[in-house]
Scaffold this active site. Structure first.
Site, mmCIF file in Angstrom:
data_model
loop_
_atom_site.group_PDB
_atom_site.id
_atom_site.type_symbol
_atom_site.label_atom_id
_atom_site.label_comp_id
_atom_site.label_asym_id
_atom_site.label_seq_id
_atom_site.Cartn_x
_atom_site.Cartn_y
_atom_site.Cartn_z
ATOM 1 N N LYS A 264 0.842 -1.200 0.000
ATOM 2 C CA LYS A 264 0.000 0.000 0.000
ATOM 3 C C LYS A 264 0.877 1.251 0.000
ATOM 4 O O LYS A 264 2.017 1.209 0.465
ATOM 5 C CB LYS A 264 -0.863 0.014 1.278
ATOM 6 C CG LYS A 264 -1.970 -1.016 1.316
ATOM 7 C CD LYS A 264 -2.752 -0.906 2.621
ATOM 8 C CE LYS A 264 -3.863 -1.936 2.686
ATOM 9 N NZ LYS A 264 -4.932 -1.719 1.691
ATOM 10 N N ARG A 338 -10.144 -11.715 2.246
ATOM 11 C CA ARG A 338 -10.961 -12.808 1.713
ATOM 12 C C ARG A 338 -10.206 -14.131 1.741
ATOM 13 O O ARG A 338 -10.804 -15.204 1.826
ATOM 14 C CB ARG A 338 -11.439 -12.451 0.295
ATOM 15 C CG ARG A 338 -10.320 -12.220 -0.675
ATOM 16 C CD ARG A 338 -10.764 -11.476 -1.932
ATOM 17 N NE ARG A 338 -10.858 -10.031 -1.726
ATOM 18 C CZ ARG A 338 -11.211 -9.154 -2.656
ATOM 19 N NH1 ARG A 338 -11.553 -9.560 -3.869
ATOM 20 N NH2 ARG A 338 -11.257 -7.873 -2.385
#
Ligand code: BES
Ligand code: MN
Ligand code: ZN
Length: 507
Positions: A264, A338
């Site tokens: 990020k 996920r």
């Protein structure tokens, strides 16, 4: 801080022994002959006060009143939202004003229960301060809050629910706010054990070896770049007969999300310590269960690890094998939530649950879609979706249902595995949910994307403890709910929503 509920009107409030008395007055206020009514009526006449929301008037030792400090608070239509904001503002301003005992006198209302819930939630929220990493802590001085309403007996069950939820919310906030060098997966495991001991829960904390033996290849891939060992936490609350199917709560426990190799950008990366907000909400909900002891069974599952880049980290292009047997091509290591949830969802199957709800700070796309007001709700089951929506409205912790049409899953196709972990940018919150849906086996399932609601940024940076309020209320509603037959397979379109009074107000 503890709460007490009693029957108390504006007349009786004058004799209430406390350091600060908050008197909420709505637009229907009719002055009596008691001291507080007289002050309010006098001030309204002289334009020194108004019952409009946000208006306040402070008085010091007014004649005929026992409390040293009195705050008159306008709360407009007297809706739960107005009561929440009036109480929140006043309590925040009095947090370190030497006040130990506070009383809050609510306006007479047709729905005392909801007013009491709003007051308890707001007082608890506003009095919380994070001090555990400050060298000179200034904790809240408020010890006791008396809530006064027109009929305490009628509002009792709402009061208990709000009080229990407040304890859970506080724990979730505390864990969420801890820095990532303290709130490690190991620490979350220890917190779960501690909670189990005081609350009388069963608790198992699995480490890397056990998780490998189970075959959670997807979860392990995310954890492999970090020096911190992963944990898989299993908590069990038994409030009903052993044979009764449990509700399973699954919380995303990424204790720091750097993005991994798909790293990020630096700005605000510190906020990715809050990426265990789902896990914190499961632990917080168990804290509330310890208090409220509803007659249901609940299982909490928390996959916890860090997502870091390193020479051992998983990388884009890797194919991993999940516990379900499905292979997953990792196209972006930043879509890690996920990947840990899918194995926990498969694990949930063994409890033959009546419903599974996963809670995750899953996508930036959900923040774009719904902001910080409502959590994203995804479900294949209309009844479950409705129960969660209603619980959110009642607890002032609202969510909004999002679609799950199969067309949204198209982008997850790949030539190299059964499924890819990301699709394109459009509808990112929905495609993430479509990925999870593949692993939500033969049970009723819902997914709450709390990326926008679990914490606040900016000057008020900190964990909100959401959606503990929603979850606790949902579980309490299941205590009475008939054991209904599953309605899986229902078309993915959202059910037509009744725009209830509460729903409209909460928007
Ligand atoms: N934890 C983040 C989601 C997130 C991002 C929450 C920003 C709150 C604010 C999650 O693991 C993530 O990085 N998701 C990616 C998915 C993408 C790579 C498909 C995202 O949302 O950008
Ligand atoms: Mn990520
Ligand atoms: Zn994440």
């Amino acid at each position: 801080m503890d709460f007490e509920l009693k029957t108390l009107g504006v007349e009786g409030a004058a004799n209430e022994r406390c350091d600060a008395l908050l008197v909420l007055l709505d637009e229907g206020f009719k002055a009596g002959t008691d001291p507080l009514s007289k002050i309010a009526a006098d001030a309204i006449k002289a334009k020194g006060f108004d019952t409009k929301p946000g208006k306040t008037l402070q008085a010091w030792r007014p004649p005929g009143v026992t409390a040293a400090r009195v705050l008159l608070l306008g709360c407009g239509d007297g809706s739960p939202r107005r009561i929440h904001s009036a109480v929140h503002g006043a309590v925040a301003s009095l947090r370190t004003a030497g006040i130990r005992r506070m009383a809050i006198c609510l306006p007479p209302s047709s729905d005392d229960g909801r007013a009491v819930r709003a007051a308890v939630a707001a007082a608890a929220e506003a009095s919380y301060v994070f001090v555990s990493t400050k060298s000179k802590p200034e904790p809240s001085e408020i010890e006791k809050v008396v809530i006064g309403c027109a009929d305490a007996a009628l509002a009792r069950s709402d009061f208990q629910a709000a009080r229990g939820a407040a304890l859970g919310i506080e724990l979730a906030r505390e864990l969420g706010n801890l820095p990532p060098n303290r709130a490690t997966p190991t620490r979350l495991g220890e917190e779960a054990k501690r909670l189990a001991k005081t609350g009388g829960f069963q608790c198992e904390v699995l480490g890397p070896k056990e998780v490998a033996r189970l075959g959670m290849g997807s979860f392990m891939a995310v954890a492999q770049g970090s020096e911190e060992p992963l944990r898989f936490i299993v908590l069990k609350y038994h409030g009903a007969a052993a044979g009764e199917a449990p509700v399973v709560l699954v919380g995303k426990g990424i204790t720091f999300d750097s993005g991994g190799i798909s790293i990020k950008p630096a700005p605000e990366m510190d906020e990715m310590k809050f990426d265990m907000g789902g896990a914190a909400s499961v632990l917080g909900t168990f804290r509330a269960l310890a208090e409220l002891k509803p007659r249901i069974n609940v299982v909490g599952l928390i996959p916890a690890c860090e997502n870091l880049p390193s020479g051992r980290a998983f990388k884009p292009g890797d194919v991993v094998t999940s516990l379900s047997g499905q292979t997953i091509e990792v196209l972006n290591t930043d879509a890690e939530g996920r990947l840990i949830l899918c194995d926990a969802l498969t694990y949930a199957e063994r409890f033959k649950p009546r419903a599974v709800v996963d809670i995750a700070t899953l996508t930036g796309a959900c923040v774009i879609a719904l902001g910080a007001v409502r959590s994203g709700l995804f479900s294949t089951d209309d009844e479950l979706a409705e129960a969660l929506s209603q619980a959110g409205e009642l607890a002032l912790d609202p969510c909004w249902r999002m679609p799950l049409d199969d067309e949204y899953g198209e982008g997850l196709k790949t030539n190299f595995a059964d499924v890819a972990n990301v699709a394109g940018r459009p509808a990112g919150a929905v495609t993430a949910a479509k990925f999870l849906q593949r692993f939500a086996g033969s049970y009723r399932w819902a997914h709450l994307d709390i990326a926008g609601t679990a914490w606040k940024g900016g000057a008020a940076k900190g964990s909100t403890g959401r959606p503990v309020g929603l979850l606790v209320q949902y579980l309490l509603s299941q205590e009475q709910a008939p054991r209904s037959v599953s309605r899986r397979g229902a078309k993915a379109e959202p059910a037509p929503r009744k725009r209830t009074r509460a729903g409209v107000r909460a928007q």
